[in-house]
Scaffold this motif. Structure first.
Motif, PDB file in Angstrom:
ATOM      1  N   GLY A  20     -31.973 -14.157  -0.580  1.00 35.83           N
ATOM      2  CA  GLY A  20     -32.653 -15.143  -1.399  1.00 35.83           C
ATOM      3  C   GLY A  20     -31.706 -15.843  -2.356  1.00 35.83           C
ATOM      4  O   GLY A  20     -31.856 -17.018  -2.637  1.00 35.83           O
ATOM      5  N   THR A  23     -30.148 -18.750  -0.571  1.00 29.58           N
ATOM      6  CA  THR A  23     -30.989 -19.851  -0.132  1.00 29.58           C
ATOM      7  C   THR A  23     -31.650 -20.594  -1.287  1.00 29.58           C
ATOM      8  O   THR A  23     -32.324 -21.575  -1.066  1.00 29.58           O
ATOM      9  CB  THR A  23     -32.082 -19.358   0.839  1.00 29.58           C
ATOM     10  N   GLY A  26     -37.360 -19.596  -4.585  1.00 28.04           N
ATOM     11  CA  GLY A  26     -38.399 -19.178  -3.656  1.00 28.04           C
ATOM     12  C   GLY A  26     -38.882 -17.794  -4.009  1.00 28.04           C
ATOM     13  O   GLY A  26     -38.708 -17.318  -5.130  1.00 28.04           O
ATOM     14  N   ASN A  28     -39.120 -13.790  -2.351  1.00 25.13           N
ATOM     15  CA  ASN A  28     -38.777 -12.807  -1.338  1.00 25.13           C
ATOM     16  C   ASN A  28     -39.333 -11.464  -1.779  1.00 25.13           C
ATOM     17  O   ASN A  28     -38.881 -10.919  -2.783  1.00 25.13           O
ATOM     18  CB  ASN A  28     -37.255 -12.695  -1.161  1.00 25.13           C
ATOM     19  N   ALA A  89     -41.351 -14.122   2.737  1.00 31.06           N
ATOM     20  CA  ALA A  89     -40.365 -15.058   2.209  1.00 31.06           C
ATOM     21  C   ALA A  89     -41.018 -16.436   2.141  1.00 31.06           C
ATOM     22  O   ALA A  89     -41.616 -16.892   3.113  1.00 31.06           O
ATOM     23  CB  ALA A  89     -39.121 -15.100   3.095  1.00 31.06           C
ATOM     24  N   ARG A  91     -39.993 -20.363   0.787  1.00 26.16           N
ATOM     25  CA  ARG A  91     -38.931 -21.192   0.233  1.00 26.16           C
ATOM     26  C   ARG A  91     -39.382 -22.642   0.197  1.00 26.16           C
ATOM     27  O   ARG A  91     -40.143 -23.095   1.062  1.00 26.16           O
ATOM     28  CB  ARG A  91     -37.632 -21.046   1.009  1.00 26.16           C
ATOM     29  N   GLY A 168     -36.017 -28.364  -1.486  1.00 21.31           N
ATOM     30  CA  GLY A 168     -35.051 -27.324  -1.171  1.00 21.31           C
ATOM     31  C   GLY A 168     -34.389 -27.634   0.143  1.00 21.31           C
ATOM     32  O   GLY A 168     -34.755 -28.576   0.826  1.00 21.31           O
TER      33      GLY A 168
END
Length: 170
Positions: A20, A23, A26, A28, A89, A91, A168
């Motif tokens: 996470g 990336t 978000g 996780n 997850a 995002r 994102g």
């Protein structure tokens, strides 16, 4: 046996946090596949959606879809072998949120998510169905719904279009 499950969850959680961090923003989470843990995960998701400035109406839709999916995992994927682990997850992507949900429960019947169909509501009150709306709602509210079985694990992916979502990397 229980200690192994918690050790596994810790390792998976640590791995997700490392992933996470690469990336960006978000959510996780790795949590037990039981009703109380699902409720906690949904509360955490609500906090994260608020922090991501997701408009209230869209975060509500995301929470409804997540609740339906996660509760289905608890009720159906883990029905024969007790509690398992759920990985969630979420995002941000341009104009939306991308969701990936994994579990090690039973595979979906016929190799994919049920299509969902509106039940017949033109019946006496006693004949009204208890369920049948969930997958129909999931299909109608999401885009790119996909399922695959990877070894002994299930992976469900979908996207929610959300105006005002944090952009994102896709």
């Amino acid at each position: 046996m229980q200690a192994r499950a918690y050790a596994f969850m810790g390792n998976a959680r640590d791995q997700h946090q490392r992933d996470g961090a690469r990336t960006g923003p978000g959510l996780n989470l790795v949590f037990p596949g039981d009703p109380e843990s699902v409720r906690r995960a949904l509360r955490r998701a609500r906090v994260v959606f608020r922090a991501m400035s997701i408009p209230e109406e869209h975060s509500g839709i995301a929470e409804i879809v997540l609740a339906e999916v996660l509760n289905n995992i608890v009720e159906h994927a883990y029905q024969n072998h007790g509690r398992g682990v759920i990985e969630l997850a979420v995002r941000p992507v341009p104009d939306g949120l991308a969701f990936t949900i994994r579990d090690d429960g039973l595979p979906m019947p016929d190799g994919g998510p049920p299509t969902g169909h509106p039940p017949d509501l033109m019946v006496p009150f006693e004949g009204l169905p208890e369920g049948g709306f969930g997958w129909l709602m999931i299909h109608e509210l999401t885009r790119g719904l996909s399922y695959r079985r990877i070894g002994n694990r299930n992976e469900l992916k979908f996207r929610l279009d959300i105006t005002g979502a944090v952009d994102g990397a896709d």
